[in-house]
Motif scaffolding. Structure first.
Motif, PDB file in Angstrom:
ATOM      1  N   ALA A  62       9.773  -5.018  13.757  1.00 54.82           N
ATOM      2  CA  ALA A  62      10.540  -5.177  14.994  1.00 54.82           C
ATOM      3  C   ALA A  62       9.795  -6.010  16.019  1.00 54.82           C
ATOM      4  N   ILE A  63       8.521  -5.777  16.160  1.00 60.52           N
ATOM      5  CA  ILE A  63       7.723  -6.561  17.113  1.00 60.52           C
ATOM      6  C   ILE A  63       7.693  -8.029  16.700  1.00 60.52           C
ATOM      7  N   ARG A  64       7.503  -8.263  15.402  1.00 61.27           N
ATOM      8  CA  ARG A  64       7.481  -9.653  14.912  1.00 61.27           C
ATOM      9  C   ARG A  64       8.829 -10.343  15.111  1.00 61.27           C
ATOM     10  N   PHE A  76       1.551  10.680   5.396  1.00 62.74           N
ATOM     11  CA  PHE A  76       1.041   9.315   5.299  1.00 62.74           C
ATOM     12  C   PHE A  76       2.167   8.333   4.994  1.00 62.74           C
ATOM     13  N   VAL A  77       3.050   8.711   4.081  1.00 62.26           N
ATOM     14  CA  VAL A  77       4.176   7.836   3.741  1.00 62.26           C
ATOM     15  C   VAL A  77       5.081   7.629   4.956  1.00 62.26           C
ATOM     16  N   MET A  78       5.393   8.694   5.674  1.00 64.85           N
ATOM     17  CA  MET A  78       6.272   8.581   6.837  1.00 64.85           C
ATOM     18  C   MET A  78       5.630   7.756   7.954  1.00 64.85           C
ATOM     19  N   VAL A  79       4.349   7.961   8.220  1.00 68.72           N
ATOM     20  CA  VAL A  79       3.659   7.182   9.252  1.00 68.72           C
ATOM     21  C   VAL A  79       3.561   5.715   8.840  1.00 68.72           C
ATOM     22  N   SER A  80       3.340   5.452   7.570  1.00 72.28           N
ATOM     23  CA  SER A  80       3.270   4.073   7.091  1.00 72.28           C
ATOM     24  C   SER A  80       4.619   3.370   7.236  1.00 72.28           C
ATOM     25  N   ILE A  81       5.699   4.067   6.893  1.00 67.55           N
ATOM     26  CA  ILE A  81       7.036   3.479   7.044  1.00 67.55           C
ATOM     27  C   ILE A  81       7.336   3.208   8.512  1.00 67.55           C
ATOM     28  N   PHE A  82       7.030   4.162   9.374  1.00 64.48           N
ATOM     29  CA  PHE A  82       7.233   3.981  10.808  1.00 64.48           C
ATOM     30  C   PHE A  82       6.428   2.791  11.326  1.00 64.48           C
ATOM     31  N   THR A  83       5.177   2.685  10.920  1.00 61.25           N
ATOM     32  CA  THR A  83       4.321   1.582  11.341  1.00 61.25           C
ATOM     33  C   THR A  83       4.878   0.245  10.872  1.00 61.25           C
ATOM     34  N   LEU A  84       5.336   0.189   9.639  1.00 61.63           N
ATOM     35  CA  LEU A  84       5.917  -1.040   9.110  1.00 61.63           C
ATOM     36  C   LEU A  84       7.171  -1.434   9.885  1.00 61.63           C
ATOM     37  N   LEU A  85       8.034  -0.469  10.187  1.00 68.83           N
ATOM     38  CA  LEU A  85       9.255  -0.769  10.938  1.00 68.83           C
ATOM     39  C   LEU A  85       8.940  -1.270  12.347  1.00 68.83           C
ATOM     40  N   TYR A 133      -8.622  -4.778  11.392  1.00 70.75           N
ATOM     41  CA  TYR A 133      -8.977  -4.046  10.179  1.00 70.75           C
ATOM     42  C   TYR A 133      -9.534  -2.655  10.474  1.00 70.75           C
ATOM     43  N   ILE A 134      -9.932  -2.403  11.687  1.00 63.63           N
ATOM     44  CA  ILE A 134     -10.404  -1.081  12.059  1.00 63.63           C
ATOM     45  C   ILE A 134      -9.284  -0.244  12.657  1.00 63.63           C
ATOM     46  N   LEU A 135      -8.453  -0.859  13.499  1.00 57.94           N
ATOM     47  CA  LEU A 135      -7.433  -0.108  14.215  1.00 57.94           C
ATOM     48  C   LEU A 135      -6.300   0.376  13.310  1.00 57.94           C
ATOM     49  N   LEU A 136      -5.876  -0.420  12.350  1.00 61.75           N
ATOM     50  CA  LEU A 136      -4.780   0.011  11.477  1.00 61.75           C
ATOM     51  C   LEU A 136      -5.154   1.226  10.640  1.00 61.75           C
ATOM     52  N   PRO A 137      -6.279   1.230   9.923  1.00 62.52           N
ATOM     53  CA  PRO A 137      -6.638   2.456   9.189  1.00 62.52           C
ATOM     54  C   PRO A 137      -6.878   3.652  10.110  1.00 62.52           C
TER      55      PRO A 137
END
Length: 86
Positions: free
Chosen positions: A79-81, A66-75, A7-11
């Motif tokens: 992929a890792i999952r 923020f939108v682009m970084v969030s999309i990249f993070t989600l992708l 919860y600290i590292l993601l934000p």
């Protein structure tokens, strides 16, 4: 990994990634994709008319970064999952 670290590292990553993306984008405008006009209209509609042109540009770049970084993070997370289960 401890739940508190998650919860600290993601934000923290989203904040640092957003600022870094916006800084690189502002210095290399030709290297990044252009967004359609309706995206700018939507963002400037959210910001309001009281903001100066320079301030509106900063908000525009930060919001879209923020939108682009969030999309990249989600992708990357998906992929890792996917690779860790299969």
């Amino acid at each position: 990994m401890n739940i508190t670290k998650k919860y600290i590292l993601l934000p923290l990553w989203l904040i640092i990634g957003t600022v870094a993306y916006a800084l690189v984008w502002s210095r290399n405008l030709d290297s990044f994709p252009e967004f359609p006009a309706w995206v700018g209209t939507l963002v400037f509609g959210l910001i309001g008319d009281k903001t100066s042109a320079e301030g509106a540009t900063v908000f525009y770049m930060l919001i879209l970064s923020f939108v682009m970084v969030s999309i990249f993070t989600l992708l990357v997370w998906v992929a890792i999952r996917a690779f860790s289960k299969g």
